[in-house]
Enzyme design. Structure first.
Site, PDB file in Angstrom:
ATOM      1  N   ASP A   1       0.816  -1.213   0.000  1.00  0.00           N
ATOM      2  CA  ASP A   1       0.000   0.000   0.000  1.00  0.00           C
ATOM      3  C   ASP A   1       0.850   1.263   0.000  1.00  0.00           C
ATOM      4  O   ASP A   1       2.019   1.267   0.383  1.00  0.00           O
ATOM      5  CB  ASP A   1      -0.944   0.000   1.197  1.00  0.00           C
TER       6      ASP A   1
ATOM      7  N   GLU B   1       0.128  -1.137   5.670  1.00  0.00           N
ATOM      8  CA  GLU B   1       1.189  -0.661   6.559  1.00  0.00           C
ATOM      9  C   GLU B   1       1.003   0.809   6.902  1.00  0.00           C
ATOM     10  O   GLU B   1       1.346   1.244   8.009  1.00  0.00           O
ATOM     11  CB  GLU B   1       2.557  -0.887   5.893  1.00  0.00           C
TER      12      GLU B   1
END
Length: 449
Positions: A132, A179
């Site tokens: 991400d 994350e």
């Protein structure tokens, strides 16, 4: 299962130390329910648009026409992943592209129930980075050998380099999700796989940098209520209680920090991030809430910070969220030595780093008692920046270093000799360190970043 399906299971050679069983996409694993990525064949077809290759049924950024023309396989993977929006919670298209990459190189890979890409193999090393990115529509282009685009530095560059190195060396790989928000992918990973022997986490450090330390993270919400009364009354209401509590907590850690001469990394950073207060709708009480965050250096525990914060309470209470512990790894482990040797072999001078933020390495370190380090191409000052970009030459160098490191760490017959750092382990090396006071490896404490 048809071998043409997305993330299909091939007959790739898998090393003996493989720790994860490959799940059949039609049978749920007893621990981890696997997403059926083969349910709709249209979602896994590869198309070409603007020079990039990616899976269908998702958006792409503004992509320079012919972006991947002249790029090699590793650089094309990077350009494709940067071209695909993959903000936290929206990583599925990028995950499919990663699966396709492993499949095209004869490796088994799948997407697990939270969206992680899992490609287990030789578990003497696990390469892992996050899929991400933060939001931001940065046009994707290459100018003078530099790739511009959201995530090129944090952390699609490290992610792609690790995928390429995992394919080339046969080590395990995991691309994790979210994350940048909840670290749900990393938490899921430690709960659903056995510990590897070594972890290399992917975040930008520069091709010659090795990150060994991160501060921890603790967040919570202070809540207080008081009876609604006239503002002329002398007693504190809930809003005053909240202000007083936070002022006391911040002053305590500020006074602690004034005695610290070792910089921000060794200091507790306190930050209120949201404040709300006022009378309730029924007009009977005053409520207040404060969302707070703490960055915690390794000399403190999470419990130390909680104890201080709760010790300053006179009214109200604090509801804590799941903490992330600090981490500080030794520069004398096999993995740190392997990086120093590999970087020097490539003509660089290794830099040992400590970072004031937090990464998934904190989570892995709190769960797995094994050597680990964080590494990846890119200037971390460009994290989340509107001008985020990565030099392709640096990406290539970092990929080569990762391949070298993995080869050294997985060669069991020559592991001791190939991972030996002459500047740290030989008698001559120790004498040289004593005479070179500015040598970065002479001080076991890494530099701060």
């Amino acid at each position: 299962m048809n071998n043409d399906d997305a993330c299909s299971h091939t007959n790739a050679h898998v090393h003996a130390r493989m720790s994860e069983e490959i799940p059949d996409n039609k049978v749920a694993d007893s621990i981890d329910t696997v997403r059926d990525v083969n349910a709709d064949p249209t979602t896994s077809s590869i198309v070409t648009d603007g020079g990039t290759s990616f899976t269908t049924h998702h958006n792409v950024f503004d992509v320079q026409p012919g972006l991947t023309d002249g790029l090699d396989d590793a650089q094309t993977l990077l350009a494709d992943l940067v071209s695909i929006p993959s903000t936290s919670g929206e990583e599925s298209a990028a995950a499919e592209r990663l699966c396709r990459f492993f499949e095209s190189h004869g490796r088994d890979a799948w997407i697990d129930s939270v969206g992680n890409v899992r490609a287990p193999a030789d578990d003497s090393v696990l390469l892992t980075s996050h899929i991400d990115t933060v939001p931001g529509d940065v046009p994707v282009k290459i100018e003078n050998g530099v790739l511009w685009g959201r995530g090129s530095v944090d952390a699609t560059g490290p992610l792609a380099a690790m995928a390429v190195a995992a394919v080339e060396t046969g080590v395990s790989f995991a691309g994790v999700v979210r994350e940048e928000t909840t670290s749900a992918g990393a938490w899921h990973l430690i709960e659903n796989r056995t510990p590897p022997e070594i972890v290399i986490n992917g975040e930008p450090s520069g091709w010659d940098g090795i990150t060994l330390g991160y501060r921890g993270f603790l967040s919570g919400t202070y809540v207080a209520t008081s009876e609604l009364g006239h503002s002329s009354r002398p007693e504190d209401n809930a809003i005053q209680s909240a202000v007083n509590w936070w002022s006391s907590v911040a002053e305590f850690f500020e006074s602690e920090g004034t005695h610290n001469t070792d910089g921000v990394f060794e200091t507790v950073t306190t930050k209120p991030v949201a404040f709300d207060g006022g009378p309730t709708e029924d007009g009977l009480v005053v409520e207040s809430t404060v969302d707070v965050q703490f960055r915690v250096p390794p000399q403190y525990t999470i419990e130390d910070i909680r104890e201080v914060a709760e010790g300053e309470l006179s009214d109200g209470s604090v509801h804590w969220k799941k903490p992330i512990p600090p981490v500080m790894k030794s520069p004398r482990t096999d993995v740190a030595r392997a990086f120093r040797v590999a970087i020097r072999s490539a003509g660089g001078e290794p830099r040992l780093l400590r970072k004031t933020g937090t990464s998934d390495m904190n989570i892995f370190s709190g769960a797995w008692d094994c050597p680990m380090a964080t590494y990846g191409p890119g200037d971390s000052d460009l994290d989340h920046a509107p001008n985020e970009h990565l030099d392709l030459a640096e990406y290539d160098s970092a990929t080569s270093v990762l391949v070298d490191v993995c080869n050294r760490l997985t060669d069991s017959e020559t592991k001791t000799s190939t991972v030996t750092d002459p500047d740290m382990d030989s008698e001559t090396g120790r004498d040289q360190i004593k005479s070179r006071s500015n040598h970065r490896d002479a001080d076991p404490e890494p530099t701060k970043a």
